[in-house]
Motif scaffolding. Sequence first.
Motif, PDB file in Angstrom:
ATOM      1  N   VAL A   1       0.860  -1.184   0.000  1.00  0.00           N
ATOM      2  CA  VAL A   1       0.000   0.000   0.000  1.00  0.00           C
ATOM      3  C   VAL A   1       0.894   1.230   0.000  1.00  0.00           C
ATOM      4  CG1 VAL A   1      -1.974  -1.130   1.109  1.00  0.00           C
ATOM      5  CG2 VAL A   1      -0.216  -0.011   2.517  1.00  0.00           C
ATOM      6  N   ILE A   2       0.323   2.372  -0.299  1.00  0.00           N
ATOM      7  CA  ILE A   2       1.112   3.586  -0.500  1.00  0.00           C
ATOM      8  C   ILE A   2       1.935   3.975   0.725  1.00  0.00           C
ATOM      9  CG2 ILE A   2      -0.763   5.188   0.094  1.00  0.00           C
ATOM     10  CD1 ILE A   2       0.287   6.957  -2.283  1.00  0.00           C
ATOM     11  N   SER A   3       1.396   3.801   1.929  1.00  0.00           N
ATOM     12  CA  SER A   3       2.152   4.194   3.124  1.00  0.00           C
ATOM     13  C   SER A   3       3.387   3.316   3.308  1.00  0.00           C
ATOM     14  CB  SER A   3       1.267   4.139   4.369  1.00  0.00           C
ATOM     15  OG  SER A   3       0.753   2.832   4.551  1.00  0.00           O
ATOM     16  N   VAL A   4       3.260   2.031   3.004  1.00  0.00           N
ATOM     17  CA  VAL A   4       4.400   1.117   3.106  1.00  0.00           C
ATOM     18  C   VAL A   4       5.418   1.437   2.013  1.00  0.00           C
ATOM     19  CG1 VAL A   4       5.127  -1.304   2.967  1.00  0.00           C
ATOM     20  CG2 VAL A   4       3.042  -0.683   4.227  1.00  0.00           C
ATOM     21  N   ALA A   5       4.937   1.682   0.803  1.00  0.00           N
ATOM     22  CA  ALA A   5       5.833   2.026  -0.309  1.00  0.00           C
ATOM     23  C   ALA A   5       6.607   3.300   0.012  1.00  0.00           C
ATOM     24  CB  ALA A   5       5.035   2.188  -1.600  1.00  0.00           C
ATOM     25  N   ALA A   6       5.928   4.302   0.559  1.00  0.00           N
ATOM     26  CA  ALA A   6       6.594   5.567   0.908  1.00  0.00           C
ATOM     27  C   ALA A   6       7.683   5.325   1.945  1.00  0.00           C
ATOM     28  CB  ALA A   6       5.567   6.576   1.419  1.00  0.00           C
TER      29      ALA A   6
ATOM     30  N   THR B   1      -7.577   1.595  -4.244  1.00  0.00           N
ATOM     31  CA  THR B   1      -6.377   1.741  -3.426  1.00  0.00           C
ATOM     32  C   THR B   1      -5.135   1.462  -4.258  1.00  0.00           C
ATOM     33  OG1 THR B   1      -7.591   1.049  -1.455  1.00  0.00           O
ATOM     34  CG2 THR B   1      -5.196   0.882  -1.360  1.00  0.00           C
ATOM     35  N   ARG B   2      -4.159   2.361  -4.174  1.00  0.00           N
ATOM     36  CA  ARG B   2      -2.894   2.151  -4.896  1.00  0.00           C
ATOM     37  C   ARG B   2      -2.139   0.985  -4.265  1.00  0.00           C
ATOM     38  NH1 ARG B   2      -3.705   7.595  -4.481  1.00  0.00           N
ATOM     39  NH2 ARG B   2      -3.316   8.857  -6.325  1.00  0.00           N
TER      40      ARG B   2
ATOM     41  N   GLY C   1       7.513  10.744   1.407  1.00  0.00           N
ATOM     42  CA  GLY C   1       6.146  10.880   1.886  1.00  0.00           C
ATOM     43  C   GLY C   1       5.124  10.371   0.884  1.00  0.00           C
ATOM     44  N   VAL C   2       3.957  10.079   1.397  1.00  0.00           N
ATOM     45  CA  VAL C   2       2.843   9.603   0.570  1.00  0.00           C
ATOM     46  C   VAL C   2       2.509  10.628  -0.508  1.00  0.00           C
ATOM     47  CG1 VAL C   2       0.365   9.094   0.672  1.00  0.00           C
ATOM     48  CG2 VAL C   2       1.914   8.087   2.354  1.00  0.00           C
ATOM     49  N   GLN C   3       2.511  11.916  -0.147  1.00  0.00           N
ATOM     50  CA  GLN C   3       2.186  12.959  -1.125  1.00  0.00           C
ATOM     51  C   GLN C   3       3.192  12.969  -2.275  1.00  0.00           C
ATOM     52  OE1 GLN C   3      -0.587  14.694  -1.296  1.00  0.00           O
ATOM     53  NE2 GLN C   3      -1.304  13.714   0.587  1.00  0.00           N
ATOM     54  N   ASN C   4       4.449  12.675  -1.974  1.00  0.00           N
ATOM     55  CA  ASN C   4       5.449  12.608  -3.047  1.00  0.00           C
ATOM     56  C   ASN C   4       5.135  11.473  -4.009  1.00  0.00           C
ATOM     57  OD1 ASN C   4       6.893  14.784  -2.071  1.00  0.00           O
ATOM     58  ND2 ASN C   4       8.281  13.516  -0.879  1.00  0.00           N
ATOM     59  N   LEU C   5       4.725  10.320  -3.480  1.00  0.00           N
ATOM     60  CA  LEU C   5       4.388   9.203  -4.372  1.00  0.00           C
ATOM     61  C   LEU C   5       3.214   9.575  -5.270  1.00  0.00           C
ATOM     62  CD1 LEU C   5       4.828   5.963  -2.232  1.00  0.00           C
ATOM     63  CD2 LEU C   5       6.507   7.257  -3.540  1.00  0.00           C
ATOM     64  N   ARG C   6       2.249  10.280  -4.711  1.00  0.00           N
ATOM     65  CA  ARG C   6       1.114  10.737  -5.533  1.00  0.00           C
ATOM     66  C   ARG C   6       1.591  11.701  -6.620  1.00  0.00           C
ATOM     67  NH1 ARG C   6      -2.090  11.239  -0.200  1.00  0.00           N
ATOM     68  NH2 ARG C   6      -3.204   9.257  -0.140  1.00  0.00           N
ATOM     69  N   ALA C   7       2.531  12.584  -6.271  1.00  0.00           N
ATOM     70  CA  ALA C   7       3.076  13.532  -7.258  1.00  0.00           C
ATOM     71  C   ALA C   7       3.839  12.795  -8.349  1.00  0.00           C
ATOM     72  CB  ALA C   7       3.988  14.547  -6.562  1.00  0.00           C
TER      73      ALA C   7
END
Length: 91
Positions: free
Chosen positions: A10-15, A43-44, A21-27
């Motif tokens: 999930v995104i928090s684990v990937a970050a 869910t990503r 940060g999670v926001q960076n992965l979204r960017a």
Amino acid sequence: MSDSTLSVYVISVAAEMVGTGVQNLRAYERAGLVTPGRTAGGTRMYSGDDITRLRRVAALLEAGLNLAGIAKVLELEEENDRLRSRLSKHG
């Protein structure tokens, strides 16, 4: 599907794995640098290959490139890999 392409993080684990940060992965996703899988609920989910790519993005950011520059570097690296693969099949 190999282990490296299975969408399992999930995104928090990937970050956390990448050290950002999670926001960076979204960017990075908005910039087209990574395309995580999605669950039916949206869910990503990131694969091992995605994590490797995100670590490359982080290294290029640290080297001073912006997201547009990183996109070009990744594109050129992929093209280089394709050409090397084609050469090795014909060599």
